[in-house]
Design a protein around this motif. Structure first.
Motif, PDB file in Angstrom:
ATOM      1  N   ARG A 199       5.610  -5.542  -9.910  1.00  0.00           N
ATOM      2  CA  ARG A 199       5.888  -4.969  -8.589  1.00  0.00           C
ATOM      3  C   ARG A 199       5.110  -3.667  -8.440  1.00  0.00           C
ATOM      4  NH1 ARG A 199      10.789  -6.896 -10.551  1.00  0.00           N
ATOM      5  NH2 ARG A 199      11.920  -8.329  -9.184  1.00  0.00           N
ATOM      6  N   ARG A 200       4.740  -3.366  -7.213  1.00  0.00           N
ATOM      7  CA  ARG A 200       3.945  -2.157  -6.975  1.00  0.00           C
ATOM      8  C   ARG A 200       4.679  -0.896  -7.448  1.00  0.00           C
ATOM      9  NH1 ARG A 200      -0.587  -2.474  -3.881  1.00  0.00           N
ATOM     10  NH2 ARG A 200      -0.997  -4.471  -2.845  1.00  0.00           N
ATOM     11  N   GLY A 201       5.997  -0.827  -7.201  1.00  0.00           N
ATOM     12  CA  GLY A 201       6.745   0.338  -7.625  1.00  0.00           C
ATOM     13  C   GLY A 201       6.750   0.496  -9.136  1.00  0.00           C
ATOM     14  N   GLU A 202       6.921  -0.606  -9.838  1.00  0.00           N
ATOM     15  CA  GLU A 202       6.881  -0.564 -11.306  1.00  0.00           C
ATOM     16  C   GLU A 202       5.533  -0.060 -11.793  1.00  0.00           C
ATOM     17  OE1 GLU A 202       9.767  -4.131 -12.945  1.00  0.00           O
ATOM     18  OE2 GLU A 202       7.724  -4.624 -12.379  1.00  0.00           O
ATOM     19  N   ILE A 203       4.482  -0.598 -11.234  1.00  0.00           N
ATOM     20  CA  ILE A 203       3.143  -0.245 -11.704  1.00  0.00           C
ATOM     21  C   ILE A 203       2.838   1.219 -11.412  1.00  0.00           C
ATOM     22  CG2 ILE A 203       0.692  -0.682 -11.273  1.00  0.00           C
ATOM     23  CD1 ILE A 203       1.456  -3.642 -11.073  1.00  0.00           C
ATOM     24  N   GLY A 232      -0.352 -11.661  -8.914  1.00  0.00           N
ATOM     25  CA  GLY A 232      -1.118 -11.802  -7.687  1.00  0.00           C
ATOM     26  C   GLY A 232      -0.820 -10.743  -6.649  1.00  0.00           C
ATOM     27  N   ALA A 233       0.458 -10.344  -6.536  1.00  0.00           N
ATOM     28  CA  ALA A 233       0.855  -9.406  -5.485  1.00  0.00           C
ATOM     29  C   ALA A 233       0.368  -7.991  -5.740  1.00  0.00           C
ATOM     30  CB  ALA A 233       2.376  -9.401  -5.348  1.00  0.00           C
ATOM     31  N   VAL A 234       0.018  -7.673  -6.974  1.00  0.00           N
ATOM     32  CA  VAL A 234      -0.331  -6.282  -7.290  1.00  0.00           C
ATOM     33  C   VAL A 234      -1.734  -6.147  -7.880  1.00  0.00           C
ATOM     34  CG1 VAL A 234       2.069  -5.623  -7.634  1.00  0.00           C
ATOM     35  CG2 VAL A 234       0.746  -6.447  -9.567  1.00  0.00           C
ATOM     36  N   ALA A 235      -2.478  -7.226  -7.928  1.00  0.00           N
ATOM     37  CA  ALA A 235      -3.791  -7.185  -8.579  1.00  0.00           C
ATOM     38  C   ALA A 235      -4.701  -6.126  -7.951  1.00  0.00           C
ATOM     39  CB  ALA A 235      -4.454  -8.559  -8.518  1.00  0.00           C
ATOM     40  N   LEU A 238      -4.325  -2.476  -9.455  1.00  0.00           N
ATOM     41  CA  LEU A 238      -4.546  -2.196 -10.872  1.00  0.00           C
ATOM     42  C   LEU A 238      -5.877  -1.512 -11.182  1.00  0.00           C
ATOM     43  CD1 LEU A 238      -2.985  -5.433 -12.364  1.00  0.00           C
ATOM     44  CD2 LEU A 238      -2.024  -3.138 -12.360  1.00  0.00           C
ATOM     45  N   PRO A 239      -6.994  -1.880 -10.561  1.00  0.00           N
ATOM     46  CA  PRO A 239      -8.254  -1.227 -10.949  1.00  0.00           C
ATOM     47  C   PRO A 239      -8.242   0.292 -10.779  1.00  0.00           C
ATOM     48  CG  PRO A 239      -8.698  -3.228  -9.709  1.00  0.00           C
ATOM     49  CD  PRO A 239      -7.223  -2.990  -9.615  1.00  0.00           C
ATOM     50  N   ALA A 240      -7.530   0.811  -9.788  1.00  0.00           N
ATOM     51  CA  ALA A 240      -7.494   2.263  -9.597  1.00  0.00           C
ATOM     52  C   ALA A 240      -6.742   2.956 -10.727  1.00  0.00           C
ATOM     53  CB  ALA A 240      -6.840   2.598  -8.261  1.00  0.00           C
ATOM     54  N   LEU A 241      -5.713   2.314 -11.242  1.00  0.00           N
ATOM     55  CA  LEU A 241      -4.929   2.897 -12.329  1.00  0.00           C
ATOM     56  C   LEU A 241      -5.571   2.672 -13.688  1.00  0.00           C
ATOM     57  CD1 LEU A 241      -1.288   2.005 -11.236  1.00  0.00           C
ATOM     58  CD2 LEU A 241      -2.184   4.297 -11.606  1.00  0.00           C
ATOM     59  N   PHE A 242      -6.346   1.601 -13.799  1.00  0.00           N
ATOM     60  CA  PHE A 242      -6.953   1.245 -15.079  1.00  0.00           C
ATOM     61  C   PHE A 242      -8.469   1.095 -14.920  1.00  0.00           C
ATOM     62  CE2 PHE A 242      -2.587  -0.161 -15.306  1.00  0.00           C
ATOM     63  CZ  PHE A 242      -2.202   0.159 -16.598  1.00  0.00           C
ATOM     64  N   LEU A 253      -7.509  -9.937 -15.797  1.00  0.00           N
ATOM     65  CA  LEU A 253      -7.291 -11.386 -15.780  1.00  0.00           C
ATOM     66  C   LEU A 253      -6.555 -11.690 -14.484  1.00  0.00           C
ATOM     67  CD1 LEU A 253      -7.598 -13.977 -17.589  1.00  0.00           C
ATOM     68  CD2 LEU A 253      -5.226 -13.597 -18.252  1.00  0.00           C
ATOM     69  N   ASP A 254      -7.315 -11.949 -13.435  1.00  0.00           N
ATOM     70  CA  ASP A 254      -6.793 -12.003 -12.071  1.00  0.00           C
ATOM     71  C   ASP A 254      -6.559 -13.454 -11.658  1.00  0.00           C
ATOM     72  OD1 ASP A 254      -6.263 -11.764  -9.382  1.00  0.00           O
ATOM     73  OD2 ASP A 254      -7.855 -10.330  -9.004  1.00  0.00           O
ATOM     74  N   PRO A 255      -5.317 -13.801 -11.260  1.00  0.00           N
ATOM     75  CA  PRO A 255      -5.051 -15.195 -10.891  1.00  0.00           C
ATOM     76  C   PRO A 255      -5.475 -15.565  -9.481  1.00  0.00           C
ATOM     77  CG  PRO A 255      -3.061 -13.899 -10.659  1.00  0.00           C
ATOM     78  CD  PRO A 255      -4.129 -12.960 -11.196  1.00  0.00           C
ATOM     79  N   ARG A 256      -5.875 -14.595  -8.675  1.00  0.00           N
ATOM     80  CA  ARG A 256      -6.173 -14.905  -7.277  1.00  0.00           C
ATOM     81  C   ARG A 256      -7.332 -15.890  -7.164  1.00  0.00           C
ATOM     82  NH1 ARG A 256      -6.813  -8.980  -4.943  1.00  0.00           N
ATOM     83  NH2 ARG A 256      -7.920  -8.837  -6.927  1.00  0.00           N
ATOM     84  N   GLY A 257      -7.147 -16.845  -6.275  1.00  0.00           N
ATOM     85  CA  GLY A 257      -8.179 -17.843  -6.051  1.00  0.00           C
ATOM     86  C   GLY A 257      -8.127 -19.015  -7.004  1.00  0.00           C
ATOM     87  N   ARG A 258      -7.183 -19.018  -7.939  1.00  0.00           N
ATOM     88  CA  ARG A 258      -7.060 -20.129  -8.882  1.00  0.00           C
ATOM     89  C   ARG A 258      -5.764 -20.883  -8.611  1.00  0.00           C
ATOM     90  NH1 ARG A 258     -10.433 -19.734 -13.448  1.00  0.00           N
ATOM     91  NH2 ARG A 258     -11.609 -17.777 -13.551  1.00  0.00           N
TER      92      ARG A 258
END
Length: 393
Positions: A199-203, A232-235, A238-242, A253-258
């Motif tokens: 979840r966005r809040g968790e991340i 998928g909802a928070v992918a 993640l790049p900004a934080l990591f 390891l992004d599931p979007r589009g698969r």
């Protein structure tokens, strides 16, 4: 047979989908379904009354702003249960929503059979919930083997039906090798898998500390590869934080589009490939254990939620692997211990000590056996339990 089924979270939707598939397998005619669910339940014939995502809220501070809309949905759903007059109302997890619906519906249908899937964790906190739940619930389907006595003591019948993680297919050696090759992870190169939440809040709360841990470990071990499986909802967050370092780690390891099955298989391959994982607290600890990944668990809640947890929790571990096996094999860092200075050495110890990693793997495999691995699939066991509870077997 007419059933009204409610799930409020993606995990509950998966349980519901497996349960409905089990009922279809056992029943001469498929049940007529109404309720609320997600894609797994839709695949088994349920047309959700509204998007399940409206109910996927966690934490007191997150729920309060949504209270008016949630209360409206409770009223609407209870009215729909009464109108349907089903043979049973099956509520799946999400007790704050589901049990309120059951309570309202039973005021008008006193004979309504109510079955709740996923026992509340009364062994951990608020033991009085079991007695309150027994006022509106007849039968409980439990995921953990030690839960039935707690439910039965409160006056409900309860069956342990197994945890779905114990029955999931794990990655093959070929799938693991293919994933490592895809990301350029050489044979023998250590791999850290980071799982900062779904979840966005968790991340937002957990991600910065996990990123700090990663940087500390990479400074000491420049060859350390890092994968970041994304929900998928928070992918996108993640790049900004990591942000990747000079060597390009971590990789997403992004599931979007698969397709969902392919995305899930890749995630399990990443878990199986991991030399160690650092994960937010939750069911993911069981998924990692099933894959044979040594792990460290850490979590930071919203301050208000954390204050409540400190006051109410009655156990000294929140990690399911530890609870099921009655060990403390998995290190965990919560509350004041949620600090990169403490977390990084624990992760590093599992990277540097193969014997410690192997010992934790063995405990994780024992947890899977205790959770029903090798037996009848949980969805089928749950379906049998439902049919017996409503007198259809």
């Amino acid at each position: 047979m007419r059933l009204f089924v409610i799930a409020g979270e993606p995990s509950g939707d998966l349980l519901g989908g497996a349960l409905l598939a089990g009922l279809r397998e056992l029943c001469a005619a498929p049940p007529r379904l109404e309720g609320v669910g997600g894609p797994a339940m839709a695949a088994e014939g349920l047309a959700s009354r509204f998007p399940m995502q409206e109910l996927s809220i966690m934490g007191l501070a997150e729920v309060l702003p949504r209270a008016p809309s949630l209360l409206r949905r409770i009223r609407e759903t209870a009215d729909a249960v009464v109108a349907a007059a089903p043979d049973a109302l099956i509520t799946i997890d999400s007790p704050d929503f589901c049990l309120r619906v059951a309570r309202r519906a039973r005021r008008q249908l006193p004979g309504l059979k109510v079955i709740h899937y996923v026992a509340p964790s009364v062994w951990a906190w608020r033991p009085g919930r079991a007695a309150k739940m027994a006022r509106v619930v007849d039968h409980v389907l439990a995921l953990l083997p030690f839960e039935p006595p707690y439910m039965q003591a409160a006056g409900m019948t309860c069956d342990f039906v197994g945890h779905p993680v114990a029955g999931e297919r794990q990655a093959t050696p070929g799938e693991v090798a293919a994933l490592r090759a895809e990301f350029g992870i050489a044979a023998g190169q250590p791999l850290l898998v980071l799982l900062p939440g779904s979840r966005r809040g968790e991340i937002a709360r957990i991600g910065p500390a996990f990123a700090d841990v990663m940087r500390r470990l990479r400074a000491e071990r420049p060859d350390l590869a890092v994968l970041l499986p994304a929900a998928g909802a928070v992918a996108e967050a993640l790049p900004a934080l990591f942000p990747p370092d000079a060597a390009g780690w971590p990789r997403l390891l992004d599931p979007r589009g698969r397709p969902a099955p392919e995305a899930e298989a890749r995630k399990r391959a990443a878990f199986a490939a991991a030399d160690v994982a650092l994960a937010a607290s939750g069911t993911v600890s069981l998924e990692l254990a099933a894959a044979g990944a040594p792990m460290v668990i850490a979590y930071k809640a919203n301050p208000l939620t954390e204050w409540m947890i400190r006051r109410l929790v009655r156990v000294d571990t929140a990690t399911l692997v530890n609870l099921v096996t009655e060990t403390r094999a998995v290190p965990e860092f919560f509350f004041d211990d949620f600090s990169p200075e403490l977390i990084a050495p624990a992760v590093g110890a599992l990277l540097d000590d193969p014997a410690a990693a192997a010992a934790q793997r063995a405990v994780g495999q024992r947890a899977m056996d205790l959770l029903g691995r090798g037996g009848e699939p949980p969805g089928l066991r749950a379906a049998r339990s439902v049919l017996e509870a409503i007198g259809r077997r």
